[in-house]
Design a protein around this motif. Structure first.
Motif, PDB file in Angstrom:
ATOM      1  N   LEU A  50      38.337   5.347  44.018  1.00  0.00           N
ATOM      2  CA  LEU A  50      37.426   4.910  44.662  1.00  0.00           C
ATOM      3  C   LEU A  50      37.608   6.155  46.171  1.00  0.00           C
ATOM      4  N   ALA A  51      38.562   6.170  46.805  1.00  0.00           N
ATOM      5  CA  ALA A  51      38.997   7.837  47.988  1.00  0.00           C
ATOM      6  C   ALA A  51      38.000   8.352  47.161  1.00  0.00           C
ATOM      7  N   LEU A  52      37.867   9.105  46.479  1.00  0.00           N
ATOM      8  CA  LEU A  52      37.652  10.776  46.000  1.00  0.00           C
ATOM      9  C   LEU A  52      35.911  10.130  45.723  1.00  0.00           C
ATOM     10  N   ALA A  53      35.758   9.411  45.370  1.00  0.00           N
ATOM     11  CA  ALA A  53      33.957   8.872  45.523  1.00  0.00           C
ATOM     12  C   ALA A  53      33.355   8.660  46.143  1.00  0.00           C
ATOM     13  N   ALA A  54      34.347   8.606  47.183  1.00  0.00           N
ATOM     14  CA  ALA A  54      33.645   8.261  48.517  1.00  0.00           C
ATOM     15  C   ALA A  54      33.402   9.525  49.760  1.00  0.00           C
ATOM     16  N   GLU A  55      33.778  10.279  49.379  1.00  0.00           N
ATOM     17  CA  GLU A  55      33.714  11.672  49.447  1.00  0.00           C
ATOM     18  C   GLU A  55      33.306  12.478  48.718  1.00  0.00           C
ATOM     19  N   GLY A  56      32.210  11.847  48.114  1.00  0.00           N
ATOM     20  CA  GLY A  56      31.389  13.223  47.211  1.00  0.00           C
ATOM     21  C   GLY A  56      31.626  14.020  45.751  1.00  0.00           C
ATOM     22  N   ALA A  57      33.219  13.162  45.288  1.00  0.00           N
ATOM     23  CA  ALA A  57      33.308  13.444  44.315  1.00  0.00           C
ATOM     24  C   ALA A  57      32.648  12.634  43.213  1.00  0.00           C
ATOM     25  N   ALA A  58      32.257  13.106  42.064  1.00  0.00           N
ATOM     26  CA  ALA A  58      32.218  12.460  40.618  1.00  0.00           C
ATOM     27  C   ALA A  58      32.978  13.047  40.024  1.00  0.00           C
ATOM     28  N   VAL A  59      33.355  11.114  39.837  1.00  0.00           N
ATOM     29  CA  VAL A  59      34.831  10.590  38.960  1.00  0.00           C
ATOM     30  C   VAL A  59      34.469  10.494  38.089  1.00  0.00           C
ATOM     31  N   VAL A  60      35.589  10.470  36.816  1.00  0.00           N
ATOM     32  CA  VAL A  60      35.900  10.328  35.715  1.00  0.00           C
ATOM     33  C   VAL A  60      37.649   9.391  35.754  1.00  0.00           C
ATOM     34  N   ILE A  61      37.276   8.047  35.291  1.00  0.00           N
ATOM     35  CA  ILE A  61      38.730   7.504  35.497  1.00  0.00           C
ATOM     36  C   ILE A  61      38.916   7.363  34.326  1.00  0.00           C
ATOM     37  N   THR A  62      39.898   7.083  33.895  1.00  0.00           N
ATOM     38  CA  THR A  62      40.555   6.747  32.363  1.00  0.00           C
ATOM     39  C   THR A  62      41.700   5.921  32.360  1.00  0.00           C
ATOM     40  N   ASP A 121      37.337  19.856  38.713  1.00  0.00           N
ATOM     41  CA  ASP A 121      38.385  21.089  39.516  1.00  0.00           C
ATOM     42  C   ASP A 121      39.446  19.678  40.518  1.00  0.00           C
ATOM     43  N   VAL A 122      39.737  18.383  40.367  1.00  0.00           N
ATOM     44  CA  VAL A 122      40.235  17.926  40.487  1.00  0.00           C
ATOM     45  C   VAL A 122      40.462  17.343  39.837  1.00  0.00           C
ATOM     46  N   LYS A 169      32.183  18.431  43.581  1.00  0.00           N
ATOM     47  CA  LYS A 169      33.495  18.639  42.222  1.00  0.00           C
ATOM     48  C   LYS A 169      33.874  17.590  41.781  1.00  0.00           C
ATOM     49  N   THR A 170      34.128  17.683  40.755  1.00  0.00           N
ATOM     50  CA  THR A 170      34.483  16.883  40.092  1.00  0.00           C
ATOM     51  C   THR A 170      36.444  16.443  39.337  1.00  0.00           C
TER      52      THR A 170
END
Length: 251
Positions: free
Chosen positions: A24-36, A85-86, A7-8
């Motif tokens: 941090l929590a989303l990334a810990a569960e495997g998501a690729a995370v874009v932060i702005t 996805d999120v 997921k992204t």
């Protein structure tokens, strides 16, 4: 397997506080995370934490109060990771004054950075969320739900976000898109500064929380968002979750 593998997620205002904890929590569960956000250094710090833990992160500097910046945030997310996805609309400027002292400029600032920013991000993200049957999490506030004194502009903005979210939940449900709101109470840097300046008020706030503590941005708020956007809560949309340790009880 992590719940969000493949997921992204895009998190606005992800450089500090609750936004950082969610990222941090989303990334810990495997998501690729874009932060702005507007401050590159804070974004880089959060992205560095994610990569040090073995996750994937990308940063986009921009102001959610500017429509072009919001469109660019979504476009860069899709270009970098291939989809979306999120969407977590966390960024929000806050003004605290008595109602009689609140100016048009105060209201404009909170609306531009809050409900208008969420509105623009949701519109930009919709084609991609339709493809992924994705999920939107918007941030509300108990200050608005309860009508706390001195929060007129902020409360107006946060309740507008809840109204927007409910409409989107109805309109976008047929696409498989879920839209929910969280109202968190967490020990962010801003909360820490406030409590340090007004220790007597800190005591009063804690006394009003049945669980007896402020939430942790990552473990209490971030992990709740993970559950909310995962398949574990695939039948929940249009809801407001009060993540405040029982401070605000609504029916």
């Amino acid at each position: 397997m992590a719940r969000l593998s493949g997921k992204t997620a895009l998190v606005t205002g992800g450089g500090q506080g609750v936004g950082r904890g969610i990222a941090l929590a989303l990334a810990a569960e495997g998501a690729a995370v874009v932060i702005t956000g507007r401050t590159e250094g804070k974004l880089k710090d959060t992205a560095g934490e994610i990569t040090e833990r073995g996750g994937r992160a990308y940063t986009v500097v921009g102001d959610v109060g500017e429509r072009d910046d919001v469109d660019r945030m979504v476009a860069e997310t899709v270009r970098e990771f291939g989809g979306l996805d999120v969407l977590v609309n966390n960024a929000q400027s806050s003004v605290q004054r008595k109602l009689v002292e609140t100016s048009y400029e105060d209201v404009e600032l909170t609306y531009r950075s809050g409900p208008l920013a969420a509105f623009h991000a949701m519109q930009a993200a919709l084609p991609h969320l339709r493809e992924s049957c994705g999920s939107v999490v918007n941030l509300g506030s108990s200050a608005a739900v309860q009508g706390e004194a001195t929060f007129a502009a902020y409360a107006m903005a946060k309740e507008a976000i809840r109204g927007l979210s409910r409409v989107a939940a109805r309109e976008w449900g047929p696409y498989g898109i879920r839209v929910n709101v969280i109202c968190p109470a967490a020990l962010s840097p801003a909360a820490e500064e406030y409590f340090a300046a007004y220790p007597e008020r800190a005591e009063g706030v804690l006394a009003g929380i049945p669980l007896g503590r402020m939430g942790d941005p990552e473990t209490d708020i971030g992990r709740a968002v993970v559950a909310l956007v995962s398949d574990d809560m695939a039948y929940l949309t249009g809801a407001t979750l009060m993540l405040e340790g029982g401070r605000t009880l609504i029916g």
